[in-house]
Design a protein around this motif. Structure first.
Motif, PDB file in Angstrom:
ATOM      1  N   LEU A 198       0.835  -1.193   0.000  1.00 56.79           N
ATOM      2  CA  LEU A 198       0.000   0.000   0.000  1.00 56.79           C
ATOM      3  C   LEU A 198       0.876   1.251   0.000  1.00 56.79           C
ATOM      4  N   ALA A 199       0.291   2.364  -0.428  1.00 56.70           N
ATOM      5  CA  ALA A 199       1.009   3.635  -0.443  1.00 56.70           C
ATOM      6  C   ALA A 199       0.256   4.658   0.399  1.00 56.70           C
ATOM      7  N   ILE A 200       0.998   5.486   1.115  1.00 52.14           N
ATOM      8  CA  ILE A 200       0.389   6.590   1.867  1.00 52.14           C
ATOM      9  C   ILE A 200       0.060   7.708   0.890  1.00 52.14           C
ATOM     10  N   THR A 201      -1.194   8.151   0.877  1.00 49.09           N
ATOM     11  CA  THR A 201      -1.600   9.257   0.010  1.00 49.09           C
ATOM     12  C   THR A 201      -1.898  10.536   0.783  1.00 49.09           C
ATOM     13  N   ASP A 202      -2.034  10.436   2.102  1.00 48.94           N
ATOM     14  CA  ASP A 202      -2.256  11.631   2.914  1.00 48.94           C
ATOM     15  C   ASP A 202      -2.028  11.291   4.381  1.00 48.94           C
ATOM     16  N   ASN A 243       3.103  13.512  24.795  1.00 48.66           N
ATOM     17  CA  ASN A 243       3.554  13.180  23.444  1.00 48.66           C
ATOM     18  C   ASN A 243       2.515  12.457  22.586  1.00 48.66           C
ATOM     19  N   LEU A 244       1.244  12.486  22.967  1.00 49.35           N
ATOM     20  CA  LEU A 244       0.247  11.734  22.218  1.00 49.35           C
ATOM     21  C   LEU A 244      -0.565  12.640  21.290  1.00 49.35           C
ATOM     22  N   VAL A 245      -0.837  12.120  20.096  1.00 46.14           N
ATOM     23  CA  VAL A 245      -1.652  12.790  19.083  1.00 46.14           C
ATOM     24  C   VAL A 245      -2.500  11.719  18.406  1.00 46.14           C
ATOM     25  N   VAL A 246      -3.190  12.089  17.347  1.00 51.40           N
ATOM     26  CA  VAL A 246      -3.922  11.127  16.522  1.00 51.40           C
ATOM     27  C   VAL A 246      -3.409  11.231  15.095  1.00 51.40           C
ATOM     28  N   PHE A 247      -3.102  10.081  14.504  1.00 58.94           N
ATOM     29  CA  PHE A 247      -2.725  10.018  13.086  1.00 58.94           C
ATOM     30  C   PHE A 247      -3.955   9.643  12.265  1.00 58.94           C
ATOM     31  N   GLN A 248      -4.190  10.347  11.189  1.00 60.79           N
ATOM     32  CA  GLN A 248      -5.133   9.899  10.161  1.00 60.79           C
ATOM     33  C   GLN A 248      -4.339   9.643   8.890  1.00 60.79           C
ATOM     34  N   LEU A 249      -4.228   8.373   8.537  1.00 59.08           N
ATOM     35  CA  LEU A 249      -3.469   7.953   7.367  1.00 59.08           C
ATOM     36  C   LEU A 249      -4.417   7.507   6.270  1.00 59.08           C
ATOM     37  N   GLN A 250      -4.264   8.099   5.111  1.00 59.17           N
ATOM     38  CA  GLN A 250      -5.024   7.675   3.931  1.00 59.17           C
ATOM     39  C   GLN A 250      -4.102   6.811   3.076  1.00 59.17           C
ATOM     40  N   LEU A 251      -4.590   5.633   2.667  1.00 58.62           N
ATOM     41  CA  LEU A 251      -3.764   4.679   1.923  1.00 58.62           C
ATOM     42  C   LEU A 251      -4.502   4.203   0.678  1.00 58.62           C
ATOM     43  N   ALA A 252      -3.727   3.761  -0.307  1.00 63.47           N
ATOM     44  CA  ALA A 252      -4.299   3.230  -1.549  1.00 63.47           C
ATOM     45  C   ALA A 252      -3.255   2.363  -2.238  1.00 63.47           C
ATOM     46  N   HIS A 253      -3.716   1.531  -3.169  1.00 61.44           N
ATOM     47  CA  HIS A 253      -2.773   0.823  -4.047  1.00 61.44           C
ATOM     48  C   HIS A 253      -2.242   1.771  -5.110  1.00 61.44           C
ATOM     49  N   ASP A 254      -3.122   2.605  -5.619  1.00 61.36           N
ATOM     50  CA  ASP A 254      -2.804   3.528  -6.712  1.00 61.36           C
ATOM     51  C   ASP A 254      -2.789   4.947  -6.160  1.00 61.36           C
ATOM     52  N   GLN A 255      -1.674   5.639  -6.279  1.00 58.63           N
ATOM     53  CA  GLN A 255      -1.592   6.990  -5.719  1.00 58.63           C
ATOM     54  C   GLN A 255      -2.492   7.985  -6.441  1.00 58.63           C
ATOM     55  N   GLN A 256      -3.055   7.601  -7.582  1.00 53.91           N
ATOM     56  CA  GLN A 256      -4.001   8.467  -8.283  1.00 53.91           C
ATOM     57  C   GLN A 256      -5.455   8.154  -7.910  1.00 53.91           C
ATOM     58  N   ALA A 257      -5.638   7.333  -6.887  1.00 53.69           N
ATOM     59  CA  ALA A 257      -6.997   6.978  -6.467  1.00 53.69           C
ATOM     60  C   ALA A 257      -7.701   8.129  -5.760  1.00 53.69           C
ATOM     61  N   VAL A 258      -6.944   9.126  -5.329  1.00 56.41           N
ATOM     62  CA  VAL A 258      -7.528  10.285  -4.640  1.00 56.41           C
ATOM     63  C   VAL A 258      -7.166  11.551  -5.403  1.00 56.41           C
ATOM     64  N   PRO A 259      -7.917  12.647  -5.218  1.00 55.48           N
ATOM     65  CA  PRO A 259      -7.637  13.901  -5.931  1.00 55.48           C
ATOM     66  C   PRO A 259      -6.236  14.432  -5.636  1.00 55.48           C
ATOM     67  N   THR A 285      -5.292  17.547  -4.952  1.00 55.05           N
ATOM     68  CA  THR A 285      -5.229  18.525  -3.877  1.00 55.05           C
ATOM     69  C   THR A 285      -6.216  18.132  -2.778  1.00 55.05           C
ATOM     70  N   ARG A 286      -6.086  18.772  -1.614  1.00 52.70           N
ATOM     71  CA  ARG A 286      -6.912  18.412  -0.463  1.00 52.70           C
ATOM     72  C   ARG A 286      -8.224  19.194  -0.415  1.00 52.70           C
ATOM     73  N   ASP A 287      -8.533  19.951  -1.459  1.00 46.46           N
ATOM     74  CA  ASP A 287      -9.778  20.723  -1.461  1.00 46.46           C
ATOM     75  C   ASP A 287     -11.011  19.829  -1.342  1.00 46.46           C
ATOM     76  N   TYR A 288     -10.887  18.604  -1.828  1.00 46.43           N
ATOM     77  CA  TYR A 288     -12.051  17.709  -1.836  1.00 46.43           C
ATOM     78  C   TYR A 288     -12.550  17.397  -0.435  1.00 46.43           C
ATOM     79  N   ILE A 289     -11.679  17.494   0.576  1.00 50.91           N
ATOM     80  CA  ILE A 289     -12.092  17.168   1.943  1.00 50.91           C
ATOM     81  C   ILE A 289     -13.089  18.208   2.435  1.00 50.91           C
ATOM     82  N   GLU A 290     -12.755  19.477   2.295  1.00 48.92           N
ATOM     83  CA  GLU A 290     -13.664  20.538   2.724  1.00 48.92           C
ATOM     84  C   GLU A 290     -14.948  20.517   1.909  1.00 48.92           C
ATOM     85  N   HIS A 291     -14.818  20.260   0.607  1.00 48.16           N
ATOM     86  CA  HIS A 291     -16.007  20.190  -0.245  1.00 48.16           C
ATOM     87  C   HIS A 291     -16.912  19.040   0.204  1.00 48.16           C
ATOM     88  N   GLY A 292     -16.321  17.896   0.469  1.00 48.75           N
ATOM     89  CA  GLY A 292     -17.104  16.741   0.914  1.00 48.75           C
ATOM     90  C   GLY A 292     -17.790  16.984   2.237  1.00 48.75           C
TER      91      GLY A 292
END
Length: 428
Positions: A319-323, A376-392, A394-401
């Motif tokens: 898998l690849a990290i996309t965000d 030292n604690l936080v929360v990680f949100q990791l977005q993953l995919a097989h194909d790095q083009q599976a998501v837009p 830019t990150r504008d889509y998050i606010e739009h969604g």
């Protein structure tokens, strides 16, 4: 022991207003007399020895047994005094505590090697406590993970709704009918949200009998039992393949020996054009060992990872990290709400269990909030995919969604949870 402890606490608390009463009746005061007064009474010599030997474990342990009492102030006030009393001195970075760390570190693999049977036992230790306990302090949807506070004054219920909305937007669910796997589905809130607001077909897996029963009941009650199914199953045995995978607050229970197994299994379950969102507690410093109190009393077999430990497993999984997004202080605010709600209904919790249980949970909630607020604690949100083009791109889509989902949540049917009709192509 008293002399060693007195010297340590004097270095630790330069600011604040802390009074200590020792087992022999003598007292000492430390700090500069500013801030909220806190008075701690040590009722036994063993409590004093424990605080000298291993405060990370014995402060909570002996508070639970009654060997330590708070005469003035509460546990959160004490921890605030300790963690903010001298920014230049950290007890957990002392030579003695570094030695304890080196002793514990080689044993980490034994404690965290969670087989399917052991994982089930660990989950049931915490999550199969009576649901009435969690009703005392969680939001209406029973979200037992970090909320997403869009404003500091936002209510817990609204912040938990915002968390689901934020995660759903990162899943880029552009059309209804997508299949989703929810790994560690809790009481079903995320799965029901995705089905209700995005027309998803969701499979949730959990190892908790209590959560499994409640989730199925909730889905049936709102008429979504055809769109959402829950399985009492380990993620390693999850069936089928999916367009999307989401996992919120479950990765902390996987254990380091199973990280690569987790991501390889997720990769095999995720379709080639799919997207996965992992939401997990993480640490901002180097890999270490479990907190011994949390390990024994709250989450056996769990571990909070450094990002380097997660990335090492992802890199080998295919898998690849996309965000990556780091949520800072959001969990401290979530825990503040939980702690205040729990304390407001402490008598109800005592009626369910006993005084020792309540003291242990007081410490758990206060210590956890302190760790997110001052350590030292936080929360990680990791977005993953097989194909790095599976998501837009830019990150504008998050606010739009999020905007689109807010509009859907305002729909009366969406809030009530009945089956909904969706356009062929959704706008997020």
């Amino acid at each position: 022991m008293k002399k060693i402890f007195s010297a340590t606490i004097s270095r630790l608390v330069r600011r604040g207003n802390l009074k200590l009463t020792f087992p022999d009746g003598t007292t000492m005061e430390v700090g500069d007399r500013t801030g909220k007064p806190v008075h701690v009474r040590l009722n036994s010599k063993r409590a004093l020895r424990g605080l000298v030997f291993d405060p990370a474990y014995y402060l909570g342990h002996y508070y639970g047994t009654g060997d330590i009492d708070l005469v003035e102030g509460d546990m959160y006030d004490l921890l605030e005094t300790v963690f903010t009393g001298n920014p230049d001195f950290k007890y957990y970075d002392s030579r003695w505590n570094r030695l304890l760390e080196r002793v514990r570190y080689p044993l980490r693999w034994l404690r965290e090697k969670n087989s399917i049977r052991r994982s089930r036992d660990n989950v049931q230790h915490h999550y199969d406590l009576t649901g009435a306990l969690y009703d005392l302090f969680l939001d209406e949807d029973k979200q037992y993970s970090c909320a997403y506070f869009e404003t500091p004054e936002q209510s817990l219920d609204d912040a938990q709704l915002a968390k689901k909305r934020h995660i759903a937007s990162k899943l880029t669910m552009g059309r209804p009918g997508l299949s989703v796997l929810d790994i560690g589905s809790g009481w079903g809130g995320m799965a029901l949200y995705l089905a209700r607001n995005l027309g998803a077909r969701v499979t949730g897996v959990t190892l908790s009998d209590e959560q499994f029963a409640v989730s199925r009941k909730r889905a049936k009650a709102v008429g979504l039992d055809d769109e959402v199914r829950f399985l009492l199953e380990d993620y390693r045995n999850a069936p089928d393949t999916y367009d999307r995978i989401v996992s919120v607050g479950m990765f902390e229970h996987v254990g380091r020996p199973n990280y690569l197994t987790f991501f390889r299994k997720a990769g095999s379950l995720l379709k080639r054009d799919g997207v996965m969102l992992l939401h997990t507690i993480g640490r901002t410093d180097a890999p270490t060992t479990n907190n011994p109190f949390i390990e024994k009393y709250i989450f056996p077999g769990g571990y909070i990872p450094a990002l380097s430990e997660v990335m090492r497993a992802v890199e080998k999984s295919g898998l690849a990290i996309t965000d990556i997004e780091i949520l800072r202080v959001h969990y401290a605010e979530t825990l503040r709400h939980w702690r205040q709600r729990f304390m407001a209904r402490r008598d109800d919790a005592k009626a369910l269990y006993d005084e020792c249980f309540c003291r242990i949970w007081e410490f758990y909630l206060a210590a956890s909030e302190s760790a997110f607020r001052w350590q030292n604690l936080v929360v990680f949100q990791l977005q993953l995919a097989h194909d790095q083009q599976a998501v837009p791109l830019t990150r504008d889509y998050i606010e739009h969604g999020e905007g689109c989902l807010k509009a859907r949540e305002g729909d009366g049917k969406a809030r009530a949870g009945g089956p909904r009709k969706f356009p062929q192509e959704a706008s997020i």
